[in-house]
Design a protein around this motif. Sequence first.
Motif, PDB file in Angstrom:
ATOM      1  N   LYS A 108       1.109  -1.129   0.191  1.00  0.00           N
ATOM      2  CA  LYS A 108       0.295  -0.009   0.108  1.00  0.00           C
ATOM      3  C   LYS A 108       0.748   1.328   0.001  1.00  0.00           C
ATOM      4  O   LYS A 108       0.436   2.176  -0.374  1.00  0.00           O
ATOM      5  CB  LYS A 108      -1.018  -0.014   1.371  1.00  0.00           C
ATOM      6  CG  LYS A 108      -2.113  -1.052   1.093  1.00  0.00           C
ATOM      7  CD  LYS A 108      -2.785  -0.954   2.432  1.00  0.00           C
ATOM      8  CE  LYS A 108      -2.466  -1.595   3.604  1.00  0.00           C
ATOM      9  NZ  LYS A 108      -1.646  -2.987   3.850  1.00  0.00           N
ATOM     10  N   THR A 109       2.243   1.421   1.060  1.00  0.00           N
ATOM     11  CA  THR A 109       3.104   2.706   0.698  1.00  0.00           C
ATOM     12  C   THR A 109       2.891   2.928  -0.339  1.00  0.00           C
ATOM     13  O   THR A 109       3.452   4.176  -0.546  1.00  0.00           O
ATOM     14  CB  THR A 109       3.927   2.490   1.629  1.00  0.00           C
ATOM     15  OG1 THR A 109       3.515   0.933   2.745  1.00  0.00           O
ATOM     16  CG2 THR A 109       4.798   3.226   2.227  1.00  0.00           C
TER      17      THR A 109
ATOM     18  N   HIS B 116       8.207   4.204   7.210  1.00  0.00           N
ATOM     19  CA  HIS B 116       7.723   4.672   6.293  1.00  0.00           C
ATOM     20  C   HIS B 116       8.396   5.725   5.989  1.00  0.00           C
ATOM     21  O   HIS B 116       8.954   5.730   4.583  1.00  0.00           O
ATOM     22  CB  HIS B 116       6.668   5.462   6.228  1.00  0.00           C
ATOM     23  CG  HIS B 116       5.084   4.047   6.815  1.00  0.00           C
ATOM     24  ND1 HIS B 116       5.421   3.097   5.575  1.00  0.00           N
ATOM     25  CD2 HIS B 116       3.924   3.976   7.381  1.00  0.00           C
ATOM     26  CE1 HIS B 116       4.399   2.365   6.215  1.00  0.00           C
ATOM     27  NE2 HIS B 116       3.365   2.917   7.164  1.00  0.00           N
TER      28      HIS B 116
ATOM     29  N   ASP C 172      -1.949   6.334   7.144  1.00  0.00           N
ATOM     30  CA  ASP C 172      -1.946   4.649   7.370  1.00  0.00           C
ATOM     31  C   ASP C 172      -3.073   4.549   8.938  1.00  0.00           C
ATOM     32  O   ASP C 172      -2.970   4.659   9.828  1.00  0.00           O
ATOM     33  CB  ASP C 172      -0.693   4.556   7.276  1.00  0.00           C
ATOM     34  CG  ASP C 172      -0.366   2.777   7.174  1.00  0.00           C
ATOM     35  OD1 ASP C 172      -1.484   2.531   6.661  1.00  0.00           O
ATOM     36  OD2 ASP C 172       0.458   2.944   7.797  1.00  0.00           O
TER      37      ASP C 172
END
Length: 696
Positions: A305-306, A336, A400
């Motif tokens: 997803k990042t 992240h 997130d």
Amino acid sequence: MLRLDSPVQYLKGVGPARAAALARLGVGTAEDLLYHLPRRYLDATTVTPIARAALGAEVTLVGRVVSKGVLPTRRGLRIFRAVLQDDSGVIECAWPGQAFLDRVIEPGQILLVTGPVKHFHGRQVVPREQVVLADADEVRGGDNAGWVSAAGQGLVLPVYPATEGLSHRQIRRLIADHLDELVALVRDPLPAEERRAVSVLSLREAFLAVHRPPDVAHAEDGRRRLAFDELLDLQLVVARARLVAERAPRGATFTLKKELTTALKHALPFELTRGQKRAIREITRDMTSDRRMHRLLMGDVGTGKTVVALFAMLLAVENGYQAVFMAPTELLAEQHARTLAQLLAPLGVVPELLVGRLSAREKAAVRRRLREGGARIVVGTHALIEETTAFERLGLVVIDEQHRFGVEQRAALMEKGKAPDVLLLSATPIPRTLALTLYGDLDISALTERPRGRLPVVTGVRGSADREQIYRFIRERCLSGGQAYVVYPVIEESERVDLRAAATMAGELERRLAPLPVGLVHGKMKAEERDRVMRAFRDGELSVLVATTVIEVGIDVPAATVMVIEHAERFGLAQLHQLRGRVGRGSEASHCILISDDPAARRRLKRFARLADGFKIAELDLQERGMGELAGVRQSGGLALRFANLVTDADLVLAARRLALRLLERDPQLASAEFGELRRRIERRYQRGIELFRVG
Ligand code: ADP
Ligand code: MG
């Protein structure tokens, strides 16, 4: 004149005492009484004449109580007995250990019983269930023919939720007495053609079906109609919420410049999955349209997803805006930031990190760069929503693990920009029907596949007896450079004992695995201490991490290839899946070992072991645990579905959604007269929701 919104006390047979009892059941108005549905039905559609109740058969009998009494047995068990009679004969019924029935059942009453016919000094019914159909004074002249017709045609008996001072029989009586009168007042807000399209009953038919069903299937048809209405109202509210949000003054406008975004595509060390490409397309379409984006990106841990979020952020940046990425823990935020830094290095974009751990000076410096515009992308924690954080030109908000934040926190971040686009990430996949209900105000993108080359996590179910073997396995893995998690569940009721057990186990592992370093994290540790241990594990200084469930939303440690879960039976399936997602992130084969000594649970765990798809698991989890737990995924709450079941009524959810969108297209505020009844009902169910229809 009786109206649906008249207080129940208006009804004949309801005095102040009953009104108070009904209020405890949530019944305040005449209409509430209609919506007070049976908890279940007693299916007595086939009543056997007493003379024909055969030994060994399961029967439903209806008869008059001719005698009764409590009989003590030698072993101290007290048995309540009653003799029933109908036109065909008599039979004895016996309720072992239920002497209290002596206070409930009286001679002269008409009683319905269901249960097996056994042999005990002749035929004897041992009822599983009994219902008093009528009291002695309600039966005229010894005539019970009103209850048992000659043909043996019985009835379906609704059993209502009751309360002290108001028995389910009294409620049944009350509703039966007023049903026709109340149903006559009901107006159906659904036009006949819409109703037929969904093939549900009319509202009047539905109330008759649930309260006075000719058979159980019909009662279910009635429930479906009420469930549909409930879902429709909810969908109208969420769809309307969306309309309002979309029309909010739009701050950010983007065009696809293909500068940074294309550069990233070329610089990526891997090929995007089909799902990622699709999600990026959907996000690009949202961001370049003139509506504001409100999108939820759902996908299992490890689905990537990042990087999808990064595309969105770069689209904002190449249009001269800033983008913010908020995560629930410092560790995640750091992770992240590191990932983004790597991916962005070839593009010359430097992401900032803003977390509580930084010194005051460092934080001030980051904040200055954000305010003045030198920083274009920032990753951080709650520190981002502090008042001192301001942006030069914020265009995109990414959150997130969005369910870890409250509504206000999410809103606070969005308010840092002028109507920025919003992308929410969730690693808790949920079935589509549930998503449409919980997140009906959002668009949804789903990542259903993992990047290629990932090996599936081999999952096995073991017992305590296999412990030696499991330790040996962990040891081998760690000696060759791997790392392992050992998860110990801590539940609130036995927290102290569990924590001690987890600590003892960590000690035991340390001895057995020596000299491999073992660490322990648990929920009662100070946050900094916990972070310190987690970092040590992430950096490879610890081989084994013993953890209570605090690692559920956690860290990406590619070298960790073993996940051992103790007392696996204590976890929900979705939770197990989340834990399992902590391994299998590198290119090495990974293993998840579920330890349980509970034979019943092992079957369920074995089923889980064969499943890898988070969406399927979520569906099973939903079936197992019902809505209650899952509703927690949305903190805004307010999702109290009384009649609908999101698992079995999936078709109704979709139909309700379609109809809601169609109705709002026709009349965005539901202002016209034809929708008057619908508005009234929404107002009744969602005091706040109706406000949305008032704004211009
Ligand atoms: P999650 O969806 O759990 O947030 P991440 O975004 O953290 O997943 O991605 C997990 C890992 O997979 C990261 O190391 C990321 O770089 C990598 N990754 C993402 N997409 C792909 C892909 N298409 N192919 C290979 N690896 C990928
Ligand atoms: Mg993630």
